[in-house]
Enzyme design. Structure first.
Site, PDB file in Angstrom:
ATOM      1  N   HIS A 195      57.317  27.883  -5.422  1.00  0.00           N
ATOM      2  CA  HIS A 195      58.442  27.902  -6.107  1.00  0.00           C
ATOM      3  C   HIS A 195      58.919  26.641  -6.559  1.00  0.00           C
ATOM      4  CE1 HIS A 195      60.591  28.235  -2.202  1.00  0.00           C
ATOM      5  NE2 HIS A 195      61.334  27.608  -2.757  1.00  0.00           N
ATOM      6  N   ASP A 237      53.124  31.890  -2.124  1.00  0.00           N
ATOM      7  CA  ASP A 237      54.205  30.932  -2.304  1.00  0.00           C
ATOM      8  C   ASP A 237      54.171  29.616  -1.825  1.00  0.00           C
ATOM      9  OD1 ASP A 237      56.586  29.887  -3.565  1.00  0.00           O
ATOM     10  OD2 ASP A 237      57.771  30.039  -1.508  1.00  0.00           O
ATOM     11  N   SER A 242      62.680  24.032   1.490  1.00  0.00           N
ATOM     12  CA  SER A 242      61.363  24.593   1.040  1.00  0.00           C
ATOM     13  C   SER A 242      60.265  23.836   0.980  1.00  0.00           C
ATOM     14  CB  SER A 242      61.729  25.247  -0.536  1.00  0.00           C
ATOM     15  OG  SER A 242      62.674  26.246  -0.241  1.00  0.00           O
TER      16      SER A 242
END
Length: 471
Positions: free
Chosen positions: A113, A143, A222
């Protein structure tokens, strides 16, 4: 140093020694507990160069003007130009983190993402060097993504065995929260094997086995590193649960063993090839256990076995209850999905199951998920006009509601077709037609044949549901 601060450090020292026992000096990196100032700095000095800042620039899009300026009267009233000016273009920017896993070849792992909508990717190292990066491969299902830079003198992180993690282990999170550049936080492992649904909706990862930690993880973390006290990578920071968007002490990381497996496939093939067993199942409930006269309280009840699938060849039958794969217990369908979907086609797995109250084991050679899904799909040639242009098949293992409902999944959809115009989408699961429940493509054929002029479909879409009236 202030006496109270010194006392706190000494208390921390005693706690760590108590937790690690007599092997504390062997378990904790040299220098971490030496002197009067216990510190993570010796470990971080060696590991921080392997964690990078990832800056992503998206595709240029027209900047949205105030819609009131579309009204000629409004423009005249405010003496605005009658001819609307060409909208200015803007390129969205976002930042995340990444971890170097191969110093010689410049491979880095980050979250899918983070780089999903990237037109350009820039990697900034801890020593402030900057490099353009290219995408090697992505895997939305977990992901994860692998990107690559061309640079010398890189530092890579060694991966730990995430299966050895225990709740209570100390961990350190490193990333780029809120664009602040490299930031370090610490905490413990709060939980293991977490399944949290799809926090980003349809974009969320489907194969989940998260490490939960209270080490502060915020937007921008992230793709960053979750480290053990030896400076080894135990996870890639991926998700947070928060109503405000900031850290509340509940963060999630993808385990390093899964990261290693996916990264190896992306580097080798550019994609992840997943195994598939070929079953439709549902969680074993107390009611089902009682109905089947079983004395177990967890597992997956097989509701359907696809013809000529690895499951069928292994002898798995409907009403079998799968309780373990390769000796690891299966508590629910998510566990089974991970146990199968995170392996490669051709892998052999030993499946423990209960049949008629008796425990037995079978061996299955996994098939290719993408090929089996294509082979198992049925077209719409003999269905009602409103369903034309769609392909239907069994609910795929990676559907977010797999194992929870019975029905037929929309496996393909032609753009502009009657089915698309009627509101169907790929991944939708049709559970009933004209108020009658369906379990497979044969049921759909019987209830939604070409002679049907009107169809009332009950559709499950992600975690939501809706009715579609097709005429």
């Amino acid at each position: 140093m202030h006496p109270h601060a010194l006392m706190r450090y000494r208390v921390l020292f005693v706690m760590l020694v108590a937790l690690f026992g007599t092997s504390a000096q062997a378990s904790i990196p040299s220098g971490m507990l030496s002197g009067d100032n216990p510190s993570l700095a010796p470990m971080l000095d060696k590991t921080l160069p392997a964690v990078v800042n990832v800056v992503v620039t998206g595709k240029a899009t027209p900047r949205q003007n105030n819609p009131l300026f579309n009204d000629p009267f409004f423009r005249q009233f405010f003496n605005a130009p009658q001819q609307q000016q060409q909208p200015q273009m803007e390129q969205p920017k976002a930042s995340g983190s990444g971890v170097i896993i191969d110093a010689k070849k410049g491979y880095l792992v980050t979250n899918y993402h983070v780089v999903r909508d990237a037109e350009t990717i820039e990697v900034r190292l801890n020593d402030n060097r900057q490099f353009d990066a290219k995408v090697v491969g992505t895997d939305p299902e977990t992901d994860l993504a692998v990107i690559q830079i061309k640079a010398d003198d890189l530092t890579a992180l060694k991966m730990a065995d995430s299966e050895a993690l225990r709740v209570g282990d100390f961990v350190v999170a490193v990333g780029n929260p809120f664009g602040l550049r490299q930031t370090v936080t610490s905490g413990i492992v709060s939980g293991l094997g977490r399944h949290i649904g799809n926090p980003r909706g349809a974009e969320g990862s489907r194969y989940q086995n998260f490490i939960q930690t209270d080490a502060s993880i915020n937007p921008g973390n992230s793709g960053g590193a979750l480290l053990n006290l030896q400076g080894q990578l135990v996870g890639i920071n991926s998700e947070i649960l928060s109503q405000s968007g900031g850290n509340i002490g509940i963060g999630f990381a993808i385990p390093s063993n899964l990261v290693q497996s996916v990264a190896n496939q992306l580097i080798e093939n550019g994609e992840v090839k997943r195994g598939m067993l070929g079953v439709v199942g549902q969680n074993l409930t107390d009611e089902l256990a009682q109905a089947f006269d079983l004395d177990i309280d967890q597992g997956v009840v097989i509701a359907q076995v696809m013809p000529d699938s690895p499951a069928a060849k292994a002898g798995i039958r409907e009403r079998d209850v799968i309780t373990a794969v390769n000796g690891k217990s299966v508590e629910n369908f998510s566990d089974l999905q991970n146990a199968i979907g995170l392996r490669s086609p051709g892998d052999k797995v030993t499946i423990s199951l209960v049949r008629d109250g008796k425990t037995q084991e079978v061996t299955a050679k996994l098939g290719n998920a993408s090929k089996m899904a294509a082979a198992g799909s049925a077209g719409s040639a003999n269905l009602a006009p409103g369903l034309q242009g769609a392909n239907f098949g069994p609910i795929s293992d990676d559907n977010p509601i797999a194992g929870e409902v019975n029905g037929v999944e929309v496996t393909g959809l032609e753009r502009g077709s009657p089915a698309a115009r009627a509101g169907l989408r790929p991944g939708d699961v049709i559970t009933s037609v004209n108020r009658q429940n369906i379990a497979n493509a044969d049921d759909l054929q019987k209830l939604a044949g070409a002679d049907q002029k009107q169809l009332l479909l009950h559709v499950r879409r992600g975690r939501g549901a809706l009715f579609l009236l097709i005429e």
